[in-house]
Design a protein around this motif. Structure first.
Motif, mmCIF file in Angstrom:
data_model
loop_
_atom_site.group_PDB
_atom_site.id
_atom_site.type_symbol
_atom_site.label_atom_id
_atom_site.label_comp_id
_atom_site.label_asym_id
_atom_site.label_seq_id
_atom_site.Cartn_x
_atom_site.Cartn_y
_atom_site.Cartn_z
ATOM 1 N N SER A 16 0.997 -1.437 -0.118
ATOM 2 C CA SER A 16 -0.058 0.038 -0.151
ATOM 3 C C SER A 16 0.661 0.797 0.263
ATOM 4 C CB SER A 16 -0.865 -0.384 1.204
ATOM 5 O OG SER A 16 0.239 0.453 2.671
ATOM 6 N N ILE A 17 2.516 0.831 0.084
ATOM 7 C CA ILE A 17 3.119 2.486 0.408
ATOM 8 C C ILE A 17 3.551 2.797 -0.746
ATOM 9 C CG2 ILE A 17 5.128 3.451 1.380
ATOM 10 C CD1 ILE A 17 4.052 1.243 4.115
ATOM 11 N N CYS A 18 4.224 1.301 -1.707
ATOM 12 C CA CYS A 18 4.360 2.097 -3.072
ATOM 13 C C CYS A 18 3.683 1.453 -4.384
ATOM 14 C CB CYS A 18 6.533 1.506 -3.271
ATOM 15 S SG CYS A 18 6.154 -0.258 -3.180
ATOM 16 N N CYS A 31 7.507 -5.867 1.771
ATOM 17 C CA CYS A 31 7.673 -4.531 0.813
ATOM 18 C C CYS A 31 7.118 -3.565 1.648
ATOM 19 C CB CYS A 31 7.232 -4.433 -0.115
ATOM 20 S SG CYS A 31 7.522 -3.435 -1.542
ATOM 21 N N GLU A 32 6.156 -3.368 1.988
ATOM 22 C CA GLU A 32 5.147 -3.054 2.709
ATOM 23 C C GLU A 32 6.134 -2.114 4.346
ATOM 24 O OE1 GLU A 32 0.794 -2.633 2.501
ATOM 25 O OE2 GLU A 32 1.228 -2.609 4.676
ATOM 26 N N ASP A 33 6.580 -3.178 5.289
ATOM 27 C CA ASP A 33 7.644 -3.159 6.223
ATOM 28 C C ASP A 33 8.453 -2.141 5.416
ATOM 29 O OD1 ASP A 33 5.462 -4.609 7.563
ATOM 30 O OD2 ASP A 33 7.140 -6.695 7.561
ATOM 31 N N ASP A 37 9.315 1.209 7.035
ATOM 32 C CA ASP A 37 10.364 1.293 7.863
ATOM 33 C C ASP A 37 12.022 2.945 7.261
ATOM 34 O OD1 ASP A 37 9.378 0.170 9.911
ATOM 35 O OD2 ASP A 37 11.007 -1.739 9.639
ATOM 36 N N TYR A 38 11.811 2.402 6.273
ATOM 37 C CA TYR A 38 13.007 2.858 5.187
ATOM 38 C C TYR A 38 12.771 3.810 4.669
ATOM 39 C CZ TYR A 38 15.498 -1.183 7.381
ATOM 40 O OH TYR A 38 16.767 -1.286 7.890
#
Ligand SMILES: [Zn+2]
Length: 53
Positions: A16-18, A31-33, A37-38
């Protein structure tokens, strides 16, 4: 939260982020984690992305 989507009868999982799609929920979750975090993508993970159209 990883989103599950169905394209052409196949399940894909989206970070959901990238916004990249993966065939495996586990990868999308990783990937989401990482993105969270980064604030960026991990190449080792994003090489597994799939195109959905
Ligand atoms: Zn991501």
């Amino acid at each position: 939260m990883v989103e599950e989507k169905i394209f052409n009868g196949e399940n894909y999982f989206k970070c959901s982020i990238c916004g990249f799609f993966y065939k495996k929920e586990q990868l999308a979750q990783k990937c989401e984690d990482f993105c969270k975090d980064y604030n960026g993508c991990n190449l080792e993970i994003t090489k597994h992305t799939v195109k959905v159209n």
